[in-house]
Design an enzyme around this catalytic site. Structure first.
Site, PDB file in Angstrom:
ATOM      1  N   ARG A  39      -2.654 -30.340  17.157  1.00  0.00           N
ATOM      2  CA  ARG A  39      -1.411 -31.020  17.547  1.00  0.00           C
ATOM      3  C   ARG A  39      -0.544 -30.149  18.453  1.00  0.00           C
ATOM      4  O   ARG A  39       0.084 -30.653  19.383  1.00  0.00           O
ATOM      5  CB  ARG A  39      -0.601 -31.370  16.304  1.00  0.00           C
ATOM      6  CG  ARG A  39      -1.190 -32.531  15.581  1.00  0.00           C
ATOM      7  CD  ARG A  39      -0.413 -32.833  14.340  1.00  0.00           C
ATOM      8  NE  ARG A  39      -0.886 -34.083  13.796  1.00  0.00           N
ATOM      9  CZ  ARG A  39      -0.641 -34.510  12.577  1.00  0.00           C
ATOM     10  NH1 ARG A  39       0.093 -33.778  11.768  1.00  0.00           N
ATOM     11  NH2 ARG A  39      -1.102 -35.666  12.166  1.00  0.00           N
ATOM     12  N   LYS A 203      -9.799 -48.258   2.100  1.00  0.00           N
ATOM     13  CA  LYS A 203      -8.749 -49.283   2.121  1.00  0.00           C
ATOM     14  C   LYS A 203      -8.945 -50.261   3.270  1.00  0.00           C
ATOM     15  O   LYS A 203      -8.503 -50.025   4.391  1.00  0.00           O
ATOM     16  CB  LYS A 203      -7.375 -48.605   2.228  1.00  0.00           C
ATOM     17  CG  LYS A 203      -7.011 -47.805   0.981  1.00  0.00           C
ATOM     18  CD  LYS A 203      -5.576 -47.345   1.016  1.00  0.00           C
ATOM     19  CE  LYS A 203      -5.302 -46.270   2.032  1.00  0.00           C
ATOM     20  NZ  LYS A 203      -5.836 -44.948   1.772  1.00  0.00           N
ATOM     21  N   GLY A 359      -8.060 -37.866   9.144  1.00  0.00           N
ATOM     22  CA  GLY A 359      -8.379 -36.541   8.611  1.00  0.00           C
ATOM     23  C   GLY A 359      -9.808 -36.421   8.102  1.00  0.00           C
ATOM     24  O   GLY A 359     -10.469 -35.398   8.334  1.00  0.00           O
ATOM     25  N   GLY A 382      -2.876 -42.568  11.258  1.00  0.00           N
ATOM     26  CA  GLY A 382      -2.121 -43.795  10.985  1.00  0.00           C
ATOM     27  C   GLY A 382      -1.628 -44.448  12.261  1.00  0.00           C
ATOM     28  O   GLY A 382      -1.708 -45.672  12.439  1.00  0.00           O
TER      29      GLY A 382
END
Ligand code: AMP
Length: 401
Positions: A39, A203, A359, A382
């Site tokens: 990042r 999910k 991740g 996300g």
């Protein structure tokens, strides 16, 4: 992304103070050494452009989840040394984000200097879209730059409210530009064909809207992990004790997806490694995914499915991957995910474009030591998923307005 969004290339920063919202929420070990600096590395070109033009820089970021309380553990101070070394410029630090002392520090900045402020989340207002807090922050710069893709799906003060105070003087940095450009290859089908998207994980609720969108653009959609069981169940399969996320809204969307899947774009695993309990040392066998016995659960994709998925990946020109195809945290059920990692990396080496986010997927690439072969590792799992639903992220809309 259809609307034109300003980037830092649209501004000259000479004598200007850039207030850059970065995402320096990097993983660290117990000695505060950075274990993955992606990042930060990807935001360095943004900072360097402004330094080169003799602008002044104020960096704001969050780190961890301090929940509005300041504490040494979540201080950003540990980054000063690392940043100074990377940028070859002394980076100054101040222990607040708003207030008189910060403004004084900012006013003292000379062209080509950098000031890193303390963790934004030490102020509870950061996560509350607070106008006053954002207004106070806005006093610290002439031009607002968002280079924090990883939080651009969040409705936080520094992301959605702060840019409002900058009129036309707001833009995105190079990291954000790349993320948007690469995601567009998939969410709008702009990439070279065949375009393949592999989604895994547990999910389905967080990814089902993506499938509903990308089925309009992708050539192949591969689905693995516990995400595949709602599909199998809907087709009448027996999934034993496998993990499944169920609700009415998932079922309704699945029906729509099945209806749209006339060209067989979606590929599900055909065989799975089943286990008699949820642990690494469980007894295992290979089973067709449609007929998993009761008392058994599917924890990884099987050899036939690995072969099939890898064959599709290898003939693809543009590949996106998010989510493991099994419980890769257990070594005995990590083979499928690690095989996918290698296949995506090898195909990239042969000239395909690959974008990997989340991740778990990035961790499995690292397990196989092939993370450096991927075209681009997304800095926000996300945010990447939300972008694939073709939602303009709130952080991007705020800069466009
Ligand atoms: P997600 O947050 O939805 O991306 O899910 C990631 C998690 O899914 C990882 O922790 C995996 O262990 C888990 N997972 C993947 N496949 C399975 C499976 N077949 N059964 C249970 N968990 C799974």
């Amino acid at each position: 992304m259809t609307k034109k969004i300003k980037t830092i290339n649209d501004f000259n920063f000479e004598n200007q103070t850039a207030l850059i919202r970065v995402d320096f929420n990097v993983p660290i070990n117990k000695s505060y050494e950075i274990t993955d600096d992606t990042r930060i590395r990807y935001s360095i070109p943004t900072i360097q452009k402004i330094l080169y033009e003799k602008g002044k820089i104020v960096l704001i970021s969050h780190f961890g989840r301090p929940k509005g309380i300041s504490s040494k553990i979540y201080s950003l101070k540990f980054l000063v040394h690392y940043l100074s070394k990377q940028l070859k410029v002394t980076v100054n630090f101040h222990e607040h984000c708003v207030g008189e002392t910060v403004r004084k520090k900012v006013n003292e900045l000379k062209n080509g200097e950098i000031l890193l402020l303390e963790n934004l989340r030490f102020y509870k207002e950061e996560e509350e879209e607070n106008e006053n807090f954002a207004y106070e922050l806005s006093k610290l710069g002439d031009i607002y730059v968002n280079d924090a893709f990883g939080v651009s799906h969040r409705f936080h003060s520094s992301i959605t409210i702060l840019p409002k105070f900058f009129g036309k003087k707001k833009c995105i940095g190079f990291l954000m530009k790349k993320e948007i450009q690469f995601i567009d290859k998939f969410s709008y089908g702009k990439g070279k064909r065949p375009i393949t998207i592999l989604l895994g994980g547990a999910k389905i609720s967080s990814k089902i809207k993506i499938i509903e969108n990308i089925i309009n653009f992708a050539d192949y959609i591969l689905i693995g992990g516990a995400m595949s069981y709602p599909f199998i169940k809907m087709k009448g399969g027996m999934i034993g004790d496998s993990m499944i996320e169920k609700n009415q809204s998932i079922e309704n969307t699945l029906k729509k997806i099945f209806h749209k899947n006339k060209n067989n774009i979606i590929h599900l695993p055909k065989d799975v490694i089943i286990a008699d309990s949820f642990k690494n040392e469980a007894n295992t066998k290979i089973s067709p995914i449609h007929s998993i016995p009761n008392g058994w659960m599917g924890l990884d994709i099987g050899p036939f499915s690995i072969k099939n998925f890898c064959k599709i990946i290898e003939k693809s020109e543009t590949i996106l991957w998010n989510g493991p195809v099994g419980v890769f945290e257990f070594s005995n059920f990590s083979y499928g995910t690690r095989s996918i990692a290698k296949s995506v990396a090898n195909t990239t080496e042969k000239g395909a474009f690959s974008l990997v986010g989340g991740g778990d997927s990035i961790a499995s690439l690292k397990m196989e030591k092939c993370d450096q072969k991927i075209s681009y590792l997304s800095t926000g799992g996300g945010a990447m998923l939300d972008s694939l639903k073709t939602q303009t992220l709130p952080g991007i809309s705020a800069v466009i307005q």
